[in-house]
Design a protein around this motif. Structure first.
Motif, PDB file in Angstrom:
ATOM      1  N   VAL A  42       0.882  -1.168   0.000  1.00 15.90           N
ATOM      2  CA  VAL A  42       0.000   0.000   0.000  1.00 15.90           C
ATOM      3  C   VAL A  42       0.917   1.213   0.000  1.00 15.90           C
ATOM      4  O   VAL A  42       1.834   1.306   0.814  1.00 15.90           O
ATOM      5  N   THR A  43       0.684   2.118  -0.940  1.00 13.55           N
ATOM      6  CA  THR A  43       1.484   3.331  -1.038  1.00 13.55           C
ATOM      7  C   THR A  43       0.555   4.535  -1.053  1.00 13.55           C
ATOM      8  O   THR A  43      -0.587   4.438  -1.496  1.00 13.55           O
ATOM      9  N   VAL A  51      -2.147   3.227 -12.700  1.00 13.27           N
ATOM     10  CA  VAL A  51      -1.609   2.029 -13.359  1.00 13.27           C
ATOM     11  C   VAL A  51      -0.125   2.216 -13.650  1.00 13.27           C
ATOM     12  O   VAL A  51       0.688   1.317 -13.398  1.00 13.27           O
ATOM     13  N   GLU A  52       0.236   3.401 -14.125  1.00 13.15           N
ATOM     14  CA  GLU A  52       1.652   3.678 -14.394  1.00 13.15           C
ATOM     15  C   GLU A  52       2.475   3.644 -13.109  1.00 13.15           C
ATOM     16  O   GLU A  52       3.599   3.132 -13.090  1.00 13.15           O
ATOM     17  N   GLY A  56       5.582   1.064 -12.387  1.00 11.12           N
ATOM     18  CA  GLY A  56       6.900   1.539 -11.955  1.00 11.12           C
ATOM     19  C   GLY A  56       7.303   0.952 -10.618  1.00 11.12           C
ATOM     20  O   GLY A  56       8.463   0.570 -10.416  1.00 11.12           O
ATOM     21  N   PHE A  57       6.346   0.856  -9.694  1.00 16.51           N
ATOM     22  CA  PHE A  57       6.622   0.258  -8.391  1.00 16.51           C
ATOM     23  C   PHE A  57       7.055  -1.193  -8.559  1.00 16.51           C
ATOM     24  O   PHE A  57       8.055  -1.636  -7.972  1.00 16.51           O
ATOM     25  N   THR A  60      10.628  -1.355  -9.994  1.00 15.90           N
ATOM     26  CA  THR A  60      11.706  -1.014  -9.058  1.00 15.90           C
ATOM     27  C   THR A  60      11.851  -2.037  -7.942  1.00 15.90           C
ATOM     28  O   THR A  60      12.940  -2.187  -7.388  1.00 15.90           O
ATOM     29  N   GLU A  61      10.769  -2.736  -7.619  1.00 17.98           N
ATOM     30  CA  GLU A  61      10.836  -3.770  -6.585  1.00 17.98           C
ATOM     31  C   GLU A  61      11.298  -5.124  -7.145  1.00 17.98           C
ATOM     32  O   GLU A  61      11.439  -6.087  -6.393  1.00 17.98           O
ATOM     33  N   GLY A  62      11.513  -5.203  -8.449  1.00 12.25           N
ATOM     34  CA  GLY A  62      11.995  -6.444  -9.061  1.00 12.25           C
ATOM     35  C   GLY A  62      10.917  -7.493  -9.271  1.00 12.25           C
ATOM     36  O   GLY A  62      11.228  -8.645  -9.590  1.00 12.25           O
TER      37      GLY A  62
END
Length: 85
Positions: A42-43, A51-52, A56-57, A60-62
């Motif tokens: 949750v951010t 959605v973008e 991206g999240f 970056t988190e792999g």
């Protein structure tokens, strides 16, 4: 998309005294990111381009390494009898 700004009452303190008035502030709302129906994170974000942001999240988190790793992306808006969206 939610509202990008919200009106809130503020108190302005100056040498001349205190005044109260509404002001426009950036809205911030939680966004839950799910992968395969399971909650990942949750951010907090300013609504829009969700959605973008999620893509991206995940990058970056792999969790993903390219756009080819994404089958679908959608908003969740309800739960079934088992609590699944």
């Amino acid at each position: 998309m939610g509202r990008v700004t919200v009106r809130r009452p503020v108190v302005r303190v100056r040498e001349q005294g205190v005044s109260r008035r509404p002001d426009a502030l950036a809205a911030e709302e939680p966004l839950e990111i799910r992968v395969d129906g399971k909650s990942l994170a949750v951010t907090m974000r300013t609504p829009g381009h969700d959605v973008e942001l999620a893509h991206g999240f995940l990058l970056t988190e792999g969790v993903i390494t390219s756009a080819d790793d994404i089958a679908t992306a959608r908003y969740c808006d309800s739960l079934d009898d088992a609590g699944r969206n």
